[in-house]
Design an enzyme around this catalytic site. Structure first.
Site, PDB file in Angstrom:
ATOM      1  N   ARG A 263       0.830  -1.207   0.000  1.00 47.49           N
ATOM      2  CA  ARG A 263       0.000   0.000   0.000  1.00 47.49           C
ATOM      3  C   ARG A 263       0.875   1.272   0.000  1.00 47.49           C
ATOM      4  O   ARG A 263       0.540   2.259  -0.650  1.00 47.49           O
ATOM      5  CB  ARG A 263      -0.938  -0.015   1.211  1.00 47.49           C
ATOM      6  CG  ARG A 263      -1.972   1.081   1.145  1.00 47.49           C
ATOM      7  CD  ARG A 263      -3.164   0.838   2.069  1.00 47.49           C
ATOM      8  NE  ARG A 263      -4.303   1.610   1.595  1.00 47.49           N
ATOM      9  CZ  ARG A 263      -4.877   2.593   2.274  1.00 47.49           C
ATOM     10  NH1 ARG A 263      -4.427   2.925   3.457  1.00 47.49           N
ATOM     11  NH2 ARG A 263      -5.886   3.255   1.749  1.00 47.49           N
TER      12      ARG A 263
ATOM     13  N   TRP B 106     -10.451  -8.702   2.471  1.00 40.37           N
ATOM     14  CA  TRP B 106     -11.213  -9.016   1.264  1.00 40.37           C
ATOM     15  C   TRP B 106     -11.255 -10.523   1.002  1.00 40.37           C
ATOM     16  O   TRP B 106     -12.147 -11.015   0.344  1.00 40.37           O
ATOM     17  CB  TRP B 106     -10.582  -8.328   0.052  1.00 40.37           C
ATOM     18  CG  TRP B 106     -10.711  -6.847   0.009  1.00 40.37           C
ATOM     19  CD1 TRP B 106     -11.696  -6.130  -0.646  1.00 40.37           C
ATOM     20  CD2 TRP B 106      -9.835  -5.866   0.593  1.00 40.37           C
ATOM     21  NE1 TRP B 106     -11.469  -4.786  -0.481  1.00 40.37           N
ATOM     22  CE2 TRP B 106     -10.338  -4.582   0.268  1.00 40.37           C
ATOM     23  CE3 TRP B 106      -8.667  -5.936   1.369  1.00 40.37           C
ATOM     24  CZ2 TRP B 106      -9.728  -3.389   0.676  1.00 40.37           C
ATOM     25  CZ3 TRP B 106      -8.061  -4.756   1.785  1.00 40.37           C
ATOM     26  CH2 TRP B 106      -8.599  -3.511   1.435  1.00 40.37           C
TER      27      TRP B 106
ATOM     28  N   HIS C 285       0.549   4.077  -2.827  1.00 38.39           N
ATOM     29  CA  HIS C 285       0.175   5.471  -2.524  1.00 38.39           C
ATOM     30  C   HIS C 285       1.283   6.461  -2.838  1.00 38.39           C
ATOM     31  O   HIS C 285       1.015   7.643  -3.065  1.00 38.39           O
ATOM     32  CB  HIS C 285      -0.266   5.596  -1.059  1.00 38.39           C
ATOM     33  CG  HIS C 285      -1.679   5.164  -0.849  1.00 38.39           C
ATOM     34  ND1 HIS C 285      -2.456   5.616   0.188  1.00 38.39           N
ATOM     35  CD2 HIS C 285      -2.470   4.331  -1.555  1.00 38.39           C
ATOM     36  CE1 HIS C 285      -3.661   5.066   0.116  1.00 38.39           C
ATOM     37  NE2 HIS C 285      -3.688   4.269  -0.930  1.00 38.39           N
TER      38      HIS C 285
END
Ligand code: DDH
Length: 291
Positions: free
Chosen positions: A43, A186, A47
């Protein structure tokens, strides 16, 4: 270490492989999340790259501008201090590496070590200034729909197929209420990259979670998995759905497209002439080096 002391030290692929190997030793952690820092490192790499704007050629991974408070404080970056702090140990040992190279190489390491495909990667990013930091709002907002996704990812230069391929990263990791407000993973294997994210999107019945937090979906059967509104768009939008279905049916196809899209994502904003080699490198996994 001897080479490090020389003033005109020019790192080779082998030196970056040493950085990869060091990052790999930091991934497992019994007391953190699902047992791995891999997802949060992915991540961070995303980002730090996904701020790119192709029209103004600003943002992207080149300058590692999340080092500066003005960008670190963007809501979307909540919790990424954990990833940045973890990588400080690596920076201390390999002080010649730029933060942009370190963060994107950490993303590559995490993906490969979590059973994902090889991500071709090049070195050459340089540390920028606070003035290079990007304005807030360049990363996707999970509460929005397909128009928003096309606008945000189109600004980076990605098409529908690439949007869907990149979204498969959500096979990894989880949402943290104290970071994004959302909660849960998820997939059932959040530290292994597979195409399970797409399979679950199609195979489970998704319903709105009844809670006080932001709107998110839960699987009807176990209520232990989640999808963001932006994830669910991949099965409701006709064009996105075509690609999501293909990835649900074919993990090799997902890996091939994911690898190509992530490799490009991590290079956004880096002028070509800055890369130390014209051809990307394929870094070796820890397993391959033990053979
Ligand atoms: Fe994501 N993501 N992401 N994401 N993402 C979150 C976590 C993780 C969106 C929102 C969220 C990508 C695309 C999108 C990863 C990788 C990638 C969380 C939860 C939110 C919210 C944060 C938290 O609470 O800790 C949205 C919206 C999009 C979109 O619109 C497409 C992409 C393209 C990637 C990528 O890597 C290529 C990963 C990994 C995580 C898990 C982090 C963790 O700590 O675990």
């Amino acid at each position: 270490q001897a080479a490090k002391a020389k003033t005109n030290f020019v790192p080779t692929k082998e030196d970056y492989q040493k950085v990869y190997n060091k990052i790999a030793t930091l991934l497992d952690a019994d007391d953190y999340d699902d047992g791995s820092y891999g997802p949060v490192l992915v991540r961070l790499a995303w980002h730090s790259s996904g701020t790119y704007d192709k029209d103004t050629k600003t943002g992207g991974s080149n300058y590692a501008t999340m080092r500066f408070e003005s960008e670190a404080s963007h809501g979307a970056n909540n919790g990424l201090n954990i990833a940045r702090n973890l990588l400080e140990q690596v920076k201390n040992e390999f002080d010649w590496i730029s933060y942009g190279d370190l963060w994107t190489l950490a993303g590559v390491t995490a993906i490969q070590e979590m059973a994902g495909p090889k991500i071709p990667w090049r070195a050459g990013r340089i540390d920028g200034q606070a003035a290079d930091a990007t304005p807030d709002g360049r990363l996707p907002d999970a509460t929005q729909g397909s128009d928003h996704l096309r606008k945000i990812f189109g600004r980076m230069g990605f098409n529908d197929q690439e949007i869907v391929a990149l979204s498969g990263a959500h096979a990894l990791g989880r949402c943290h209420p104290d970071r994004s407000g959302f909660t849960g993973p998820w997939t059932f294997s959040p530290t292994t990259l597979t195409n399970a994210y797409y399979q679950l999107l199609f195979d489970e019945t998704w319903q709105w979670k009844k809670w006080n937090g932001p709107k998110q979906l839960e699987d009807k059967k176990t209520k232990s998995l989640m999808m963001l509104p932006t994830d669910y768009v991949l099965v409701t939008d006709k064009s996105f759905k075509k690609y999501a279905k293909a990835y649900a049916q074919d993990q090799d196809l997902f890996f091939k497209d994911f690898s190509a899209a992530v490799s490009r994502l991590f290079e956004l904003g880096v002028p070509t002439q800055q890369f130390v080699t014209p051809e990307p490198w394929i870094m070796k996994s820890v397993d391959e080096q033990e053979e």
